[in-house]
Design a protein around this motif. Sequence first.
Motif, mmCIF file in Angstrom:
data_model
loop_
_atom_site.group_PDB
_atom_site.id
_atom_site.type_symbol
_atom_site.label_atom_id
_atom_site.label_comp_id
_atom_site.label_asym_id
_atom_site.label_seq_id
_atom_site.Cartn_x
_atom_site.Cartn_y
_atom_site.Cartn_z
ATOM 1 N N TYR A 1 0.839 -1.199 0.000
ATOM 2 C CA TYR A 1 0.000 0.000 0.000
ATOM 3 C C TYR A 1 0.873 1.248 0.000
ATOM 4 N N LYS A 2 0.541 2.176 -0.902
ATOM 5 C CA LYS A 2 1.446 3.287 -1.199
ATOM 6 C C LYS A 2 1.277 4.528 -0.315
ATOM 7 N N PHE A 3 0.192 4.595 0.457
ATOM 8 C CA PHE A 3 -0.055 5.842 1.187
ATOM 9 C C PHE A 3 -0.276 5.631 2.696
ATOM 10 N N PRO A 4 0.656 4.959 3.349
ATOM 11 C CA PRO A 4 0.398 4.631 4.755
ATOM 12 C C PRO A 4 0.235 5.850 5.673
ATOM 13 N N LEU B 1 -3.043 7.686 4.798
ATOM 14 C CA LEU B 1 -4.183 6.921 5.306
ATOM 15 C C LEU B 1 -4.271 7.072 6.823
ATOM 16 N N PHE C 1 -17.684 2.473 9.999
ATOM 17 C CA PHE C 1 -17.257 3.116 8.758
ATOM 18 C C PHE C 1 -15.741 2.995 8.573
ATOM 19 N N ASN D 1 -14.695 -0.670 7.782
ATOM 20 C CA ASN D 1 -14.991 -1.000 6.395
ATOM 21 C C ASN D 1 -13.985 -0.344 5.462
ATOM 22 N N LEU D 2 -13.764 0.947 5.674
ATOM 23 C CA LEU D 2 -12.831 1.700 4.831
ATOM 24 C C LEU D 2 -11.434 1.082 4.856
ATOM 25 N N GLU E 1 -11.331 -2.852 3.546
ATOM 26 C CA GLU E 1 -11.616 -2.996 2.121
ATOM 27 C C GLU E 1 -10.499 -2.375 1.290
ATOM 28 N N LEU E 2 -10.010 -1.248 1.762
ATOM 29 C CA LEU E 2 -8.955 -0.544 1.028
ATOM 30 C C LEU E 2 -7.644 -1.320 1.007
#
Lengths: 223, 223
Positions: free
Chosen positions: A171-174, A177, A213, A216-217, A220-221
């Motif tokens: 994942y490129k944006f730790p 995020l 929320f 889930n975000l 799933e991401l």
Amino acid sequence: MDFQVSFTVNEKLFLRNPDSSALGKKIVKYGIELIHEIGFEHFTFKKLAIQVETTEASIYRYFENKHRLLLYILNWYWSYMEFLVDYTLKNIQDPKTKLEIILNLLSKDLGENSGILQYNINALNQIVISESSKAYLVKEISDINKDQVFKPYKDLCAKIATVITEYNPSYKFPRSLSSTLIETSHSQHYFAENLPRLTDLGTEKPQKFTLLFLQNLTFELLK
Amino acid sequence: MDFQVSFTVNEKLFLRNPDSSALGKKIVKYGIELIHEIGFEHFTFKKLAIQVETTEASIYRYFENKHRLLLYILNWYWSYMEFLVDYTLKNIQDPKTKLEIILNLLSKDLGENSGILQYNINALNQIVISESSKAYLVKEISDINKDQVFKPYKDLCAKIATVITEYNPSYKFPRSLSSTLIETSHSQHYFAENLPRLTDLGTEKPQKFTLLFLQNLTFELLK
DNA sequence: CAAATAAAATAGTAATACTATCATTTATAA
DNA sequence: TTATAAATGATAGTATTACTATTTTATTTG
């Protein structure tokens, strides 16, 4: 087990260390309660002086202005959150479990841990939700940032980012995020309570909704 | 093609319609520029009066206080964004393309459309990023919300939520994702510019970075 | 041109955001 | 134990902010 935590807060945030005297401690304690009660815009050192039963001048000996007091409070909170993350992740190996715990810490009110805190943790939580962006959304941002006053926030963000990377190394944006999860935990909670049409709040409580929320975000991401 | 857009702004936001006179228009125009220049905290009607070459009292005939002026500006902006979304999505069928366009609108500065606007769109954009949360993060939220002053924000949010649902009908949080995208487009842009360690900014410009982050977030999440 | 309306000029008030001074209390160390 | 420094309290004062009110002067509009 009963214990107290305290953190060294950046010296640039105060003129005299509020932790070094009874008056200083009262200023912070009642400061949190008063900001929570009337909101940062209506909060003044004059009003705080009345609560603390001291004078305006005495408060000014501790803090340059109310913005510095807010920063002090938030620094304390961010340090505490980082401590809590460390503490609750001890001995946990599975990155998914780690992330779940972090999301819980971010969206949960810290009520359960109140035993170990010298401040009104409910008021502190509400302040973080409603007022924390006012600490950085100011024209003086680059100057105050030089004083390292956002270091605890950055540290917390970096720590969460590490767990994100552990969970999904590609994942490129730790960091983004991580800061988004922190900020979104505040904004969605606030919206759910005050502008619910900006959310999908159903019959759950705002806190529970925010957690659902974010879970889930995140999962799933990063799947 | 050259045209002007204008929107009816909620009457509760002003005492006298600023769009109805030259002075009123100047108040809003210079208001945007001055808030951008010195920040909302330092902005006063006294200072604005000097810019506009009028008196404080005259400004007070249009707006109750500076918070109402900020709300007026933001209402205008949200209405304009909703118009832009409608306008740019015309004749587009594919939901993915629609979402891409929306993310572009959210993270792009609106410079290209400046021709059709009566205000300094760059200043307006910066205000939205730096000051918009101050419109709702106030103790009076439930009172001011009764005046419907957040309707344009809610409408914009609902419109984007519709497209999200079109793209992935099984996604459970279209409104929350919508408000999160809006808020995150502001916060990540701001962080990238002022507190970059809260982001994964590389060599890209803050605006481009924000777009990349939002695209990844949206399409990975809704996959 | 008269009447209405908007804006300017001026004044004033209470609250905010500080700074300064000096007296008094409290802690501390010689 | 006393002297001395440091913290706090009491008091005062200033510039700015956030307004409100009133009266005069321009500008529209009918």
